[in-house]
Design an enzyme around this catalytic site. Structure first.
Site, mmCIF file in Angstrom:
data_model
loop_
_atom_site.group_PDB
_atom_site.id
_atom_site.type_symbol
_atom_site.label_atom_id
_atom_site.label_comp_id
_atom_site.label_asym_id
_atom_site.label_seq_id
_atom_site.Cartn_x
_atom_site.Cartn_y
_atom_site.Cartn_z
ATOM 1 N N SER A 73 -1.988 8.468 -4.382
ATOM 2 C CA SER A 73 -1.990 7.053 -4.767
ATOM 3 C C SER A 73 -3.380 6.434 -4.798
ATOM 4 O O SER A 73 -3.618 5.475 -5.528
ATOM 5 C CB SER A 73 -1.093 6.249 -3.818
ATOM 6 O OG SER A 73 -1.531 6.379 -2.478
ATOM 7 N N ASP A 222 -0.716 -4.502 1.729
ATOM 8 C CA ASP A 222 -0.145 -3.454 2.568
ATOM 9 C C ASP A 222 -1.132 -2.942 3.608
ATOM 10 O O ASP A 222 -0.769 -2.226 4.530
ATOM 11 C CB ASP A 222 0.398 -2.297 1.724
ATOM 12 C CG ASP A 222 -0.659 -1.601 0.872
ATOM 13 O OD1 ASP A 222 -1.857 -1.747 1.155
ATOM 14 O OD2 ASP A 222 -0.264 -0.901 -0.072
ATOM 15 N N HIS A 225 -3.831 0.468 0.737
ATOM 16 C CA HIS A 225 -4.300 0.815 -0.599
ATOM 17 C C HIS A 225 -5.425 -0.133 -1.026
ATOM 18 O O HIS A 225 -5.254 -1.346 -0.988
ATOM 19 C CB HIS A 225 -3.150 0.747 -1.605
ATOM 20 C CG HIS A 225 -2.129 1.819 -1.392
ATOM 21 N ND1 HIS A 225 -0.951 1.593 -0.719
ATOM 22 C CD2 HIS A 225 -2.131 3.133 -1.742
ATOM 23 C CE1 HIS A 225 -0.254 2.719 -0.671
ATOM 24 N NE2 HIS A 225 -0.953 3.668 -1.286
#
Length: 248
Positions: A73, A222, A225
Site C-alpha cells: 500500500s 489512519d 499511510h
C-alpha cells in the site's frame, strides 16, 4: 557493496526506539487490521488493472528505460485521490524535470505480502526494468508471519529478478515493526532486510518511512499511510539511493 554503504547498513542496526517511532507503532497494528480488511478487494482490483496499465506505459515509452516499484500500500499510494502523488509518481516528476528518459511503473498492491509478491513476480519481471525497487514485508510482520518465511519469499523474489532480468539493478527497501510484536521479533524483522541487502549486494533504503512514520502531519487520518506531504519525503528518501544509479 562499498565500505560506505556497509557502514550505513550497520548504522541502522537495532537501537532504542525513538518517541516518534513509538507513536507510529501504537497506530500501526489497528490500522493494518483495517487496511487488510479491504486488501482482498483492493488487490483484486489492482491485479486486474495492473497488467493493462503496465503494458500501455511500456508501449508508449518503448525508447525509455524503466524503474519498477514493486510493493504494497505504501507504493500503491493507498488513500490518495491520485496515485500519481505516491512516491513512484513523484519520482517520475523528478526524472521528467531533469529530462531523464526513465518511465516509473507503479506495481504496488494494497495489502500485499511477500507471498503475494512471490506469486506475481514472474509476470511482472517480464518488463525487464533497468531498476527494480522491492518494498514488501510490512504486512507479513503485522500478521506475525514466520520471519524465516518472509526472508525466504524476499530471497525468492530477488532470485527471480536476477535470473530473468540479470541486468536489472535491485533496490531493497527496509521496514520496521511496532514493539508490541515483541522485541526479539521486531529486532530480527528489521535485521532481515539488512542481511538480505548484504548477502545479495543490493542497493538499500534502510527504512522507507524515514522521517515520516509517527509524524501526524505527514500521515493520513489512519496514522500509518503517508499523505501527499509524506510521500514527498518518501520520494526524496528513494531519490537519494536512486539518483546515483541513473548515471550508470
Amino acid at each position: 557493496m562499498s565500505k560506505a554503504q556497509n557502514k550505513q547498513l550497520h548504522s541502522y542496526l537495532p537501537t532504542s526506539i525513538s518517541a516518534k517511532l513509538l507513536k507510529f507503532c501504537y497506530f500501526l497494528m489497528a490500522v493494518l487490521l483495517y487496511s487488510c480488511g479491504d486488501a482482498k478487494t483492493e488487490q483484486a482490483t489492482e491485479d486486474a488493472s495492473t497488467p493493462k496499465k503496465t503494458e500501455d506505459i511500456l508501449a508508449t515509452n518503448a525508447t525509455t528505460k524503466t524503474i519498477l516499484c514493486f510493493g504494497d500500500s505504501i507504493t500503491a499510494g493507498y488513500g490518495l485521490d491520485d496515485n500519481n502523488n505516491a512516491y513512484p509518481g513523484l519520482v517520475q516528476k523528478k526524472l521528467d524535470s531533469l529530462g531523464l528518459k526513465f518511465t516509473v511503473i507503479n506495481s504496488g498492491v494494497s495489502g500485499e505480502t511477500t507471498a503475494g509478491g512471490k506469486s506475481r513476480i514472474d509476470w511482472v519481471i517480464k518488463q525487464t526494468p533497468s531498476i527494480f525497487l522491492l518494498e514488501l514485508g510490512a504486512n507479513d510482520g503485522l500478521r506475525g508471519v514466520a520471519l524465516s518465511e518472509t526472508r525466504a519469499n524476499l530471497q525468492a523474489i530477488i532470485d527471480v529478478v536476477r535470473k530473468k532480468s540479470p541486468n536489472t539493478t535491485i533496490i531493497l527497501a527496509g521496514m520496521q515493526l511496532p514493539p508490541n510484536m515483541g522485541l526479539a521479533y521486531t529486532t530480527e524483522f528489521k535485521q532481515l532486510f539488512i542481511d538480505l541487502a548484504e548477502k545479495n549486494t543490493l542497493e538499500f533504503i534502510p527504512f522507507i518511512l524515514k522521517d515520516v512514520g509517527g509524524i501526524a502531519a505527514l500521515n493520513q487520518k489512519d496514522g500509518i499511510h503517508p499523505n501527499i506531504e509524506g510521500h514527498k519525503i518518501l520520494a526524496n528518501t528513494v531519490w537519494d539511493v536512486l539518483q546515483p544509479l541513473l548515471k550508470s
